[in-house]
Motif scaffolding. Structure first.
Motif, short mmCIF file in Angstrom:
data_model
loop_
_atom_site.label_atom_id
_atom_site.label_comp_id
_atom_site.label_asym_id
_atom_site.label_seq_id
_atom_site.Cartn_x
_atom_site.Cartn_y
_atom_site.Cartn_z
N ALA A 100 0.81 -1.23 0.00
CA ALA A 100 0.00 0.00 0.00
C ALA A 100 0.84 1.29 0.00
O ALA A 100 0.58 2.20 -0.80
CB ALA A 100 -0.98 -0.02 1.17
N PRO A 101 1.89 1.40 0.85
CA PRO A 101 2.65 2.66 0.83
C PRO A 101 3.31 2.92 -0.53
O PRO A 101 3.40 4.06 -0.98
CB PRO A 101 3.73 2.45 1.91
CG PRO A 101 3.29 1.29 2.72
CD PRO A 101 2.38 0.47 1.89
N ALA A 102 3.74 1.83 -1.20
CA ALA A 102 4.38 2.00 -2.52
C ALA A 102 3.35 2.52 -3.53
O ALA A 102 3.69 3.34 -4.40
CB ALA A 102 4.96 0.67 -2.99
N MET A 103 2.09 2.06 -3.41
CA MET A 103 1.05 2.53 -4.33
C MET A 103 0.79 4.02 -4.11
O MET A 103 0.57 4.77 -5.06
CB MET A 103 -0.25 1.73 -4.14
CG MET A 103 -0.13 0.25 -4.46
SD MET A 103 0.38 -0.11 -6.16
CE MET A 103 -1.07 0.32 -7.09
N GLN A 104 0.83 4.43 -2.85
CA GLN A 104 0.62 5.86 -2.54
C GLN A 104 1.76 6.71 -3.12
O GLN A 104 1.53 7.76 -3.71
CB GLN A 104 0.58 6.07 -1.03
CG GLN A 104 -0.82 5.87 -0.48
CD GLN A 104 -0.83 5.94 1.05
OE1 GLN A 104 0.17 6.28 1.68
NE2 GLN A 104 -1.97 5.59 1.63
N ARG A 105 2.98 6.21 -2.96
CA ARG A 105 4.12 6.95 -3.52
C ARG A 105 4.03 7.01 -5.04
O ARG A 105 4.37 8.02 -5.66
CB ARG A 105 5.46 6.31 -3.11
CG ARG A 105 5.80 6.45 -1.64
CD ARG A 105 7.31 6.35 -1.42
NE ARG A 105 7.93 5.17 -2.00
CZ ARG A 105 7.96 3.96 -1.44
NH1 ARG A 105 7.38 3.76 -0.27
NH2 ARG A 105 8.57 2.94 -2.04
N ALA A 106 3.55 5.90 -5.63
CA ALA A 106 3.42 5.85 -7.10
C ALA A 106 2.43 6.93 -7.54
O ALA A 106 2.69 7.67 -8.51
CB ALA A 106 2.93 4.48 -7.54
N HIS A 107 1.32 7.05 -6.83
CA HIS A 107 0.31 8.03 -7.21
C HIS A 107 0.91 9.44 -7.17
O HIS A 107 0.69 10.25 -8.08
CB HIS A 107 -0.92 7.92 -6.30
CG HIS A 107 -2.07 8.75 -6.79
ND1 HIS A 107 -2.38 9.96 -6.23
CD2 HIS A 107 -2.94 8.55 -7.81
CE1 HIS A 107 -3.42 10.47 -6.90
NE2 HIS A 107 -3.77 9.64 -7.85
N ALA A 108 1.67 9.71 -6.11
CA ALA A 108 2.30 11.03 -5.98
C ALA A 108 3.27 11.28 -7.15
O ALA A 108 3.31 12.37 -7.72
CB ALA A 108 3.03 11.14 -4.65
N LEU A 109 4.03 10.24 -7.53
CA LEU A 109 4.98 10.38 -8.65
C LEU A 109 4.23 10.67 -9.95
O LEU A 109 4.60 11.58 -10.70
CB LEU A 109 5.80 9.09 -8.80
CG LEU A 109 6.68 9.01 -10.04
CD1 LEU A 109 7.97 9.82 -9.84
CD2 LEU A 109 7.06 7.57 -10.40
N PHE A 110 3.16 9.89 -10.20
CA PHE A 110 2.42 10.08 -11.46
C PHE A 110 1.80 11.48 -11.51
O PHE A 110 1.77 12.12 -12.55
CB PHE A 110 1.31 9.02 -11.60
CG PHE A 110 1.83 7.60 -11.62
CD1 PHE A 110 3.12 7.32 -12.02
CD2 PHE A 110 1.02 6.53 -11.23
CE1 PHE A 110 3.61 6.01 -12.04
CE2 PHE A 110 1.49 5.22 -11.23
CZ PHE A 110 2.79 4.97 -11.64
N LYS A 111 1.32 11.94 -10.35
CA LYS A 111 0.69 13.27 -10.29
C LYS A 111 1.71 14.35 -10.65
O LYS A 111 1.45 15.27 -11.40
CB LYS A 111 0.19 13.51 -8.86
CG LYS A 111 -1.27 13.91 -8.81
CD LYS A 111 -1.75 13.94 -7.40
CE LYS A 111 -2.29 15.31 -7.10
NZ LYS A 111 -2.82 15.41 -5.75
#
Ligand code: NAI
Length: 684
Positions: free
Chosen positions: A345-356
């Motif tokens: 889950a934390p990696a998915m959150q970081r991924a979202h921030a990167l994509f944004k």
């Protein structure tokens, strides 16, 4: 549309029924348009003959799919040996662009893809500029990154067009702008989709609106009252990133603008004189060398036709999570496995921030999220073309995982490990197809660090290694092929330097002085702060692996800090205290002699290890070593890399200093036998 056409080596013209001349640039024998002396001469002739034909207007465009013009041909910079030769090249470019700028009929630059340096300067010499509206269109004047500044009229024409502040910001940072951003500051007149490009250009010629003028504030920024004050602010801002002693070009540009803005003739003259001086300066020479090093790394894996689609990453921690999101960002279908969903889950959150941050548009962000699948059961293994392992740094745990993974992987799938220190031979033991195992050693943070070491173990198949290089380029990272020796290349060279910093600190030298000595040398961050940032536990682990192979000592101080839970930035305390993520540095200053001694102690250990890596052929060449250290650690780019620095300083002087330090500080300064071959190469 063509009523008449005329074809040269690099340029061709068409004249349409409105008597508008379309001048196409299509550099022969090259996929990219750049200005060589020869191309400039041909352009000059073309412009003379077009002017003689009295057309209704002129549209300048590129036939290359990748872009408009990348700038001057940087290869030709390397052939310049004297200031006079440089001045000839600069004045040639200026005279051709001046001819274009003094056309009495309307002229338009029709821009798609990259438009950089000399490309932007040519566009500025046109009366109007039309840019394609897409993310791939980038305009800029990035010359400072090569240790020079615009010299073909870039500063003389951009400053009156968009105002001193905006123009200088663009040139001093070297950043590039998309079409819409360029329109916002007034650099281009129209931004239109591909299908409207030609119509927009034709309308500008036929309607010939008044040329764009900057607003009042932008005009005022060029006034003689504002300039001295603004120049001082600019100097201070530049000094934070690029000290004058190492990077003279931005300061020279500020002086030119301060002294000559609003006088195009004087500014053109000053631009050319200044670039002619700078281009022969070691900084520019070394930065140009670094440009070619980067091109060399970019060229690796280019010939491969390997087209992987699915990537499976095991380990969703600091590295695995970020590797997975980076691959998804670059268009791959990615599945991400860890021991339990809550670890992913934390990696998915970081991924979202990167994509944004990178993609901005909601639809594209969603598409990238859709490409990244949390997969704690590891279902993605079976379809993956590449499986990247980034679990704990423990050989037995990794081997255990490989035993599970291998039978479920496709026969030709690559198994890549992100291990930072375990030789691949140790990991390959558990595999029935050891040839499929290769190292892909990413650096932290993945989204920022361009380098990936492609580690070849004794049994790595050549084809697997070639595919790993190609994949690394496909995710827009720079691959560096290295052998599987302890620490590979970058960490092995960096570690003695970091350990010397720890030793200095335990001798009582203030941490901030140690860091200052390194940043004065040109490192982007001092070694003490770097160790804190990487994490002292991680440093200790890598140091232990290296120490066991190289019979080196680990400073007790490092072991003590880790035992006390002082792990660096992440725990709020390491060598420094951290407040709001920033190191609190005491204001302790040292004499020049003290700083020089610290700098030599740090750098000689790094250089000695670099020589050792070349001798052991951990990398294929001195150049590759330099590239690895610059793109993997930020090693002072204006010095051209460790091996380049050794050659330009003179190996004899450095070896004498090593001898001095061996008697003063001990065996760790014993010169590597590899120095001998450097003397031979130099004829010393
Ligand atoms: P980490 O501790 O942040 O993440 C490791 C992850 O692997 C954890 O989430 C853990 O649950 C998972 N894991 C462990 N065993 C597993 C298994 N059998 N199956 C599935 N998941 C498993 O570690 P980090 O820092 O991301 O390091 C990972 C690898 O990358 C290590 O080999 C390390 O040496 C290497 N590396 C680390 C760098 C760094 O700066 N942290 C830099 C370059 C490489």
């Amino acid at each position: 549309m063509s009523a008449m056409s005329d074809t040269g080596t690099h340029f061709r013209t068409e004249t349409d029924s409105d008597n508008i001349v379309w001048l196409h640039f299509d550099k022969a024998g090259s996929g990219t348009n750049t200005f060589s002396t020869e191309a400039l001469h041909e352009l000059d002739q073309q412009l003379q003959s077009i002017a003689a034909r009295c057309p209704r207007g002129l549209v300048f465009l590129s036939d290359k799919p990748n872009g408009f013009i990348a700038g001057a041909d940087i290869e030709s910079f390397t052939r310049i040996e004297t200031e006079a030769q440089a001045l000839d090249f600069l004045q040639l470019g200026q005279s051709v662009f001046n001819r274009l700028a003094t056309f009495t009929v309307p002229t338009v630059a029709l821009i798609h893809g990259f438009c950089l340096g000399g490309g932007t300067e040519l566009a500025l010499a046109c009366r109007y500029r039309v840019a394609r509206d897409d993310p791939g269109t980038r305009l800029g004047l990035p010359e400072v990154r090569l240790g020079i500044h615009p010299g073909w009229g870039g500063s003389a024409r951009l400053t009156p067009l968009v105002g001193g502040l905006k123009a200088m910001d663009l040139m001093l940072t070297g950043r590039t702008l998309a079409g819409r951003q360029a329109k916002r500051i007034g650099l281009v007149d129209r931004v239109v989709p591909e299908r409207h490009l030609r119509t927009a250009a034709r309308r500008l010629i036929l309607e010939a609106p008044a040329a764009a003028r900057p607003g009042l504030i932008d005009r005022l920024s060029n006034s003689s009252i504002a300039r001295p004050l603004l120049a001082e602010v600019m100097r201070r801002q530049v000094a934070k990133r690029a000290p004058r002693a190492h990077y003279p070009a931005p300061y020279a540009l500020i002086d030119i603008w301060r002294n000559h803005a609003n006088d195009t003739g004087a500014m053109l003259e000053a631009e050319a004189q200044s670039v002619a001086r700078l281009i022969n300066d070691p900084t520019a020479r070394n930065l140009i060398h670094v440009f070619f090093l980067q091109e060399q790394l970019k060229g690796l894996g280019r010939d491969s036709d390997y087209k992987p689609k699915f990537v499976h990453v095991v380990g969703a921690g600091t590295m695995g999570g970020d590797i997975a999101s980076w691959c998804a960002l670059r268009g791959f279908q990615v599945s991400l496995q860890d021991q339990a969903p809550e670890r992913i889950a934390p990696a998915m959150q970081r991924a979202h921030a990167l994509f944004k941050r990178k993609l901005k548009k909601p639809r594209e962000i969603q598409a990238a999220m859709d490409r990244l699948l949390p997969d704690h059961k590891g279902i993605g293994v079976a379809r993956a073309d590449i499986v990247i392992e980034a679990i704990f740094e423990d050989a037995e745990v990794k081997r255990g995982l490989y035993r599970e993974l291998e039978p479920r992987m496709k026969n030709d799938a690559i198994l890549a490990t992100n291990t930072s220190s375990i030789p691949l031979e140790e990991l390959a033991e558990s595999l029935s197809r050891p040839g499929q195992l290769v190292g892909l050693h990413f650096f932290n943070p993945v989204a920022k660090m361009q380098l990936v070491e492609v580690v070849n173990g004794a049994s790595t198949a050549a084809e697997v290694s070639a595919r790993a290089l190609a994949f690394t380029r496909q995710i827009d990272r720079l691959p560096l092929p290295v052998t599987s020796t302890p620490g590979f290349m970058v960490n092995r060279i960096l570690m003695p330097y970091l350990m010397e910093a720890v030793t200095l600190e335990s001798e009582g030298v203030a941490a901030n002085l140690i860091d200052q000595a390194a940043t004065d040398f040109g490192m982007p961050m001092g070694p003490v702060e770097l160790a804190d940032t990487v994490g002292l536990d991680i440093c200790l682990h890598v140091a232990q692996v290296l120490a066991s192979h190289f019979n080196a000592k680990i400073p007790e101080r490092l072991q003590q800090l880790v035992a006390d839970g002082r792990l660096g930035r992440k725990s709020g305390r390491g060598f420094y205290e951290y407040r709001k993520g920033k190191a609190v540095k005491p204001k302790i200053s040292g004499s020049d002699a003290q700083l020089e001694e610290i700098s030599d102690r740090l750098m000689l250990r790094l250089l000695n290890e670099a020589v050792s890596c070349v001798r052991e052929q951990v990398v294929g060449s001195d150049d590759l070593l330099d590239a690895g250290m610059i793109f993997g650690t930020g090693f002072a780019p204006f010095r051209g890399g460790p091996m380049h620095y050794i050659r330009s300083t003179g190996p004899a002087a450095l070896q004498a200093r090593l001898q001095q330090f061996t008697s003063r500080y001990g065996e760790r300064y014993t010169a590597d036998p590899g120095w001998e071959s450097l003397f031979n190469a130099q004829g010393d």
